[in-house]
Scaffold this motif. Sequence first.
Motif, PDB file in Angstrom:
ATOM      1  N   ASN A  34      -8.837  90.263  -8.523  1.00 34.58           N
ATOM      2  CA  ASN A  34      -9.646  89.060  -8.346  1.00 34.58           C
ATOM      3  C   ASN A  34      -9.427  88.463  -6.949  1.00 34.58           C
ATOM      4  O   ASN A  34      -8.383  88.656  -6.327  1.00 34.58           O
ATOM      5  CB  ASN A  34      -9.242  88.031  -9.412  1.00 34.58           C
ATOM      6  N   ASP A  35     -10.429  87.754  -6.467  1.00 35.87           N
ATOM      7  CA  ASP A  35     -10.292  87.010  -5.213  1.00 35.87           C
ATOM      8  C   ASP A  35      -9.985  85.556  -5.568  1.00 35.87           C
ATOM      9  O   ASP A  35     -10.881  84.790  -5.934  1.00 35.87           O
ATOM     10  CB  ASP A  35     -11.579  87.093  -4.401  1.00 35.87           C
ATOM     11  N   ARG A  45      -9.358  83.067  -3.791  1.00 38.37           N
ATOM     12  CA  ARG A  45      -9.840  82.072  -2.830  1.00 38.37           C
ATOM     13  C   ARG A  45     -11.347  81.845  -2.928  1.00 38.37           C
ATOM     14  O   ARG A  45     -11.892  80.984  -2.240  1.00 38.37           O
ATOM     15  CB  ARG A  45      -9.468  82.501  -1.411  1.00 38.37           C
ATOM     16  N   ALA A  46     -12.011  82.628  -3.770  1.00 39.13           N
ATOM     17  CA  ALA A  46     -13.469  82.521  -3.864  1.00 39.13           C
ATOM     18  C   ALA A  46     -13.866  81.237  -4.588  1.00 39.13           C
ATOM     19  O   ALA A  46     -13.184  80.790  -5.524  1.00 39.13           O
ATOM     20  CB  ALA A  46     -14.041  83.724  -4.604  1.00 39.13           C
ATOM     21  N   GLN A 106      -0.762  93.444  -5.262  1.00 41.45           N
ATOM     22  CA  GLN A 106      -1.611  92.282  -5.007  1.00 41.45           C
ATOM     23  C   GLN A 106      -0.694  91.078  -4.908  1.00 41.45           C
ATOM     24  O   GLN A 106       0.399  91.065  -5.495  1.00 41.45           O
ATOM     25  CB  GLN A 106      -2.660  92.111  -6.101  1.00 41.45           C
ATOM     26  N   ASP A 131     -11.577  90.807  -4.863  1.00 38.19           N
ATOM     27  CA  ASP A 131     -10.964  91.078  -3.577  1.00 38.19           C
ATOM     28  C   ASP A 131     -11.190  92.565  -3.323  1.00 38.19           C
ATOM     29  O   ASP A 131     -10.451  93.413  -3.831  1.00 38.19           O
ATOM     30  CB  ASP A 131      -9.473  90.738  -3.627  1.00 38.19           C
ATOM     31  N   TRP A 132     -12.221  92.883  -2.563  1.00 39.93           N
ATOM     32  CA  TRP A 132     -12.613  94.279  -2.406  1.00 39.93           C
ATOM     33  C   TRP A 132     -11.542  95.094  -1.698  1.00 39.93           C
ATOM     34  O   TRP A 132     -11.290  96.259  -2.072  1.00 39.93           O
ATOM     35  CB  TRP A 132     -13.938  94.372  -1.651  1.00 39.93           C
ATOM     36  N   THR A 170      -8.700  95.738  -4.176  1.00 40.42           N
ATOM     37  CA  THR A 170      -9.178  96.581  -5.269  1.00 40.42           C
ATOM     38  C   THR A 170      -9.283  98.031  -4.831  1.00 40.42           C
ATOM     39  O   THR A 170      -8.823  98.947  -5.537  1.00 40.42           O
ATOM     40  CB  THR A 170     -10.545  96.065  -5.768  1.00 40.42           C
TER      41      THR A 170
END
Length: 388
Positions: free
Chosen positions: A44-45, A47-48, A337, A59-60, A63
């Motif tokens: 996951n991101d 900060r989005a 992560q 979070d590309w 990931t």
Amino acid sequence: MPSVDLPTSDGRIEAYRLSQPLTYEPARADALPRVAYAAAHVVNDPRADADPWLDTALDWEATLAYREHLWSLGLGVAEAMDTAQRGMGLDWPTSHELIRRSVAASKARDGGGLIACGAGTDHLAPGPDIGVDDVIRAYEDQCEAVEAAGGRIVLMASRALAACAEGPADYEKVYGRILSQVREPVLIHWLGEMFDPALDGYWGDADHMAAMEVCLSILAAHAEKIDGIKISLLDDGKEIAMRRRLPPSVRMYTGDDFNYPALIAGDAEGFSHALLGIFDAIAPAASAALLAMARQDMDGYFATLAPTVPLSRHIFRAPTRFYKTGVVFMAYLNGHQDHFTMVGGQESARSTLHLSDLFRLADKAGLLRDPDAAAARMAAVLAVRGVA
């Protein structure tokens, strides 16, 4: 070695001292005696600007980096499947983008990276008017997307089909139609109701052995279009019974996160390949164990995997559908992560005590690669959860 204060089931706090991590020799994919896919999680991101119960934000970079990690150990990547939270936070548009990016990354690797991608019907809005023909069109849409990206299809079980099918004939119709159109042999995924309650009664019967007969008849009728079947029923006896009756060209891929060492090793009548969520969490041990098998060191194979089984059984304990929380927590503890937030807010799906026991079991299995960092990360989660 460092220590961390962990809660216990009787309400105490114990100072848990970590042990020395194990080191594993990584394998190459072409050196492994089994096809071995790790069903990969997504990062996951945090900060989005996204509402986790409604929106998907990945979070590309992190990931895709985890897929590179799996490939570097000789494992294949089973992409956009239930471990990636399909149906539990990961929507189809994001899944489609994930498939596109991961297939491209696999092709960019020197020698390539083994990958198979989930195609289902999860973009089909549920409702009483949904019928078998709608399910077929939904499967066609996603299969076309996977093929356009250059990926191999894992034909995932469909909640919509389970809801609208009136019996085995509807499953035969849907799978027959889709299998008649695919370009390359696919993997079929039979996901049990312990992983997803909405799939209870799949193949048209709530009894697994009766359902198996329906599934076997579909496999036999379309064997040339099927690479293999992954079953996730957490019952080694059922898997072995089905394995012995598969068409000769169809592989069995174990999805049994309780009994995988013996199922992959096999017996005089056959063995299972692997497509496992737990291989995401124990990837270095899985790679090393299969390398030992390749050297015909079966004692080493079993000795490497044995400490991982209590950890896996804990991560996949009922309610099994929340196992993704444990898989992501392992990635966080091992520094893959830098946070423990999940798509859909699923970091809250397991208790603090569950995560503490997971930490103990991972340490006993030698799978915490940097004990100091893992202890600090565990302490940070405990502090946020109110355990000082």
